[in-house]
Design a protein around this motif. Structure first.
Motif, PDB file in Angstrom:
ATOM      1  N   ALA A  54       0.829  -1.209   0.000  1.00  0.00           N
ATOM      2  CA  ALA A  54       0.000   0.000   0.000  1.00  0.00           C
ATOM      3  C   ALA A  54       0.867   1.263   0.000  1.00  0.00           C
ATOM      4  CB  ALA A  54      -0.927  -0.018   1.220  1.00  0.00           C
ATOM      5  N   LEU A  55       1.929   1.259   0.794  1.00  0.00           N
ATOM      6  CA  LEU A  55       2.815   2.427   0.848  1.00  0.00           C
ATOM      7  C   LEU A  55       3.516   2.636  -0.492  1.00  0.00           C
ATOM      8  CD1 LEU A  55       4.301   1.877   4.420  1.00  0.00           C
ATOM      9  CD2 LEU A  55       3.007   3.905   3.683  1.00  0.00           C
ATOM     10  N   ALA A  56       3.904   1.535  -1.136  1.00  0.00           N
ATOM     11  CA  ALA A  56       4.572   1.655  -2.443  1.00  0.00           C
ATOM     12  C   ALA A  56       3.644   2.321  -3.455  1.00  0.00           C
ATOM     13  CB  ALA A  56       5.009   0.278  -2.930  1.00  0.00           C
ATOM     14  N   ALA A  57       2.356   2.025  -3.354  1.00  0.00           N
ATOM     15  CA  ALA A  57       1.397   2.638  -4.287  1.00  0.00           C
ATOM     16  C   ALA A  57       1.324   4.147  -4.101  1.00  0.00           C
ATOM     17  CB  ALA A  57       0.016   2.015  -4.078  1.00  0.00           C
ATOM     18  N   LEU A  58       1.736   4.617  -2.928  1.00  0.00           N
ATOM     19  CA  LEU A  58       1.764   6.063  -2.669  1.00  0.00           C
ATOM     20  C   LEU A  58       3.154   6.647  -2.911  1.00  0.00           C
ATOM     21  CD1 LEU A  58      -0.322   6.320   0.643  1.00  0.00           C
ATOM     22  CD2 LEU A  58      -1.022   7.032  -1.640  1.00  0.00           C
ATOM     23  N   GLY A  59       4.090   5.817  -3.335  1.00  0.00           N
ATOM     24  CA  GLY A  59       5.447   6.293  -3.615  1.00  0.00           C
ATOM     25  C   GLY A  59       6.353   6.326  -2.396  1.00  0.00           C
TER      26      GLY A  59
END
Ligand code: COA
Length: 216
Positions: A54-59
């Motif tokens: 999920a954090l990766a999807a936010l960069g």
């Protein structure tokens, strides 16, 4: 549970799954749950894998997510989130801190709360309210109140760092709109979080509640 993202008013990323048997952890995360029972290790690891996705999807950067000594989650700078697990399921919600100041997510197996737990969780006013509700709804409302209080607690904690008992928080649930308001009964609780609204969803297996504190 398909509608967890709809529990939050701002831009969030949600990842949820049944527990992931092969979830991989960073070494310091492994060390944190080394002595835990297998179920606890599985839910902890699943949450970390889902949170990183999920954090990766936010960069956000790929980082270890070891909890604080008080067991609250520690998010990378500039991000916030919340974690919940129930019997065989884990869900994580994250957001950028500039969009949402704090998040609280709770997911519970849909079940009847036993009478002793109801005494612990429900205030007198909540018990009276419960008795006035349609008989068909009554079995699920105590676990919904429990879950909403947990979601509220998780959202307020990063702001106050303070402990609240179930009897310190009173819920007003609006079944038709899938919303609730949590209000702290203790005096002197920080005004920013003394009254927060949230949303809930009930599906055949689970109850989910979300609370978000928006930036000033
Ligand atoms: C924190 C707490 C609410 C967790 O709820 P739970 O239903 O037992 O467990 P869940 O699976 O839903 O949530 C677990 C996650 O909560 C998060 N969490 C733990 N302490 C937290 C805190 N102080 N603030 C915010 N989140 C917290 C963690 O991320 C944890 O997941 P992890 O161990 O994988 O990191 C609960 O353990 C607790 O400390 N309760 C005391 C306060 C309380 O319940 N008061 C009554 C409500 S007002």
């Amino acid at each position: 549970m398909t509608s967890i993202a709809a529990l939050f008013p701002g831009p969030v990323v949600v990842e949820a799954s049944t527990l992931l048997p092969d979830a991989e952890l960073f070494a310091d995360e492994c060390a944190f749950v080394q002595a835990a029972v297998p179920k606890r290790r599985a839910e902890f690891a699943s949450a970390r894998v889902l949170a990183r996705k999920a954090l990766a999807a936010l960069g956000a950067p790929l980082v270890s997510l070891v909890p604080a000594p008080d067991r609250s989650p520690v998010w990378p700078l500039g991000y916030t989130g919340s974690i919940s697990h129930c019997s065989d399921y884990c869900a994580v919600v994250v957001a950028r801190s500039r969009d949402i100041r704090s998040l609280g997510l709770d997911v519970e197996d849909k079940r009847e709360l036993d009478p002793a737990m109801q005494d612990l969780v429900l205030t007198r006013a909540e018990r009276q309210w419960l008795e006035s509700q349609l008989p068909v709804l009554r079995p699920v409302l105590p676990i919904l109140i429990f879950s909403a209080k947990e979601a509220y607690y998780k959202c307020q904690y990063p702001i106050t760092g303070g402990f609240l008992d179930f009897q310190d928080v009173e819920l007003a649930i609006e079944w038709a709109s899938g919303t609730f308001e949590a209000r702290v009964l203790k005096t002197g609780w920080p005004a920013a979080v003394a009254r927060l609204s949230g949303r809930f969803v009930v599906d055949p297996d689970r109850v989910g509640c979300g609370v978000a504190l928006m930036p000033d």
